[in-house]
Design an enzyme around this catalytic site. Sequence first.
Site: not given
Ligand code: NAD
Ligand code: TYD
Length: 331
Positions: A13, A36, A123-125, A147, A151, A177, A186-187, A203, A273
């Site tokens: 965002g 949050t 998401t791709d998930e 999760y 989604k 991302n 995140k990783l 890991v 996983h």
């Molecule tokens: P993030 O966790 O960094 O940010 C989420 C934001 O949403 C935060 O600012 C949080 O305060 C806000 N939020 C959470 N609950 C809320 C609520 N009830 N009301 C209002 N605001 C709320 O997430 P991100 O990584 O920026 O992901 C953004 C979107 O992209 C999500 O929908 C996620 O599912 C999707 N997405 C993320 C990735 C990735 O790799 N990060 C990949 C694919 C899809």
């Molecule tokens: P993550 O960034 O949490 O994204 P997602 O689970 O949504 O793909 O994790 C990326 C990859 O890294 C995933 O295969 C899980 C792995 N991972 C670890 O092995 N150890 C960790 O502590 C974390 C956070 C992720």
Amino acid sequence: MHLLVTGGAGFIGCNFVRHILAEREDVGVRVLDKLTYAGSLDNLAGVLEDPRLKFVEGDICDAGVVEAAMDGIDAVVHLAAESHVDRSIISAEAAVQTNFVGSFRIFEAARAAQVERFVHVSTDEVYGACLGEPFAEDDPLNPRNPYAATKAGADRMAHSYFVTYDLPVVTARPSNNYGPWQYPEKLIPFFTWRALNDEHLPVYGDGMQVRDWLHVQDHCRALALLLDEGRPGEAYNIHGGNERPNMETIRLILDELGKPESLVRHVEDRPGHDVRYAMDASKMRALGWEPRIEWESGIRATVRWYAEHGEWMERSVARGKAYFEQWYARR
Ligand code: NAD
Ligand code: TYD
């Protein structure tokens, strides 16, 4: 254009808000975010003072808040979510509420406001693990963790609002991302933080799970393009074209920081996983988009960004203290 960005204080965002303000002179952006643990006004540093940006703190699950936030809006980019798989494994409650119920509230308010365009970020998930050819948009959804299931529910609810009510929804399905301002659970930011502190890197399993990494700036360009050019009712895969086993990514992080591989500790795998995510993004590319940021230089720059933002990292990690203690207690 009067644009509502939900989740605008989170990782994608805040990058999107910066992108759209830089690209479009005539835009007015309203951010709705609950702040949050994952969201912070820190993440909007440098743009909060922009008169075209208005920040509203509020919960997307609250119908009154959402209705007020939608007033005068003609386009929506819906990003707000509980975004971490591991947290959804501890408890799916928050993900169900925000990702499904909260998304429903946003769709409903957007319908009432008759917005002209709605980009829903899925998401791709939602496709589940990819064991063969990369997934195309019309492949079945098979989410395999809580999760991803929430989604997938929102992804289909968005589509139902297009089919039933003509809400002009375009659905984005991005891959993992990376880039600045990602919450360090995140990783990539988490392992950078741990390595900087000479702490072991947990890991999951053998670390051979494959993720396709998309730079957040390439993602933001894609979302901006979908606002203009995406066809309502359609979904678009957005990938980085960088499928990498986790261990390869982790070695790059360690190499950039000059830290030893002995920090790696293979721990109990995450339940359910997904071993690989992979998508075909030719539909997105047909709109004239392609990822521009090269993987190795992109991840190295990202790791340096985190190393240079130690105070931001510290404040972010502090907000998630209870989670880190619980999830990593035996890892
Ligand atoms: P993030 O966790 O960094 O940010 C989420 C934001 O949403 C935060 O600012 C949080 O305060 C806000 N939020 C959470 N609950 C809320 C609520 N009830 N009301 C209002 N605001 C709320 O997430 P991100 O990584 O920026 O992901 C953004 C979107 O992209 C999500 O929908 C996620 O599912 C999707 N997405 C993320 C990735 C990735 O790799 N990060 C990949 C694919 C899809
Ligand atoms: P993550 O960034 O949490 O994204 P997602 O689970 O949504 O793909 O994790 C990326 C990859 O890294 C995933 O295969 C899980 C792995 N991972 C670890 O092995 N150890 C960790 O502590 C974390 C956070 C992720």
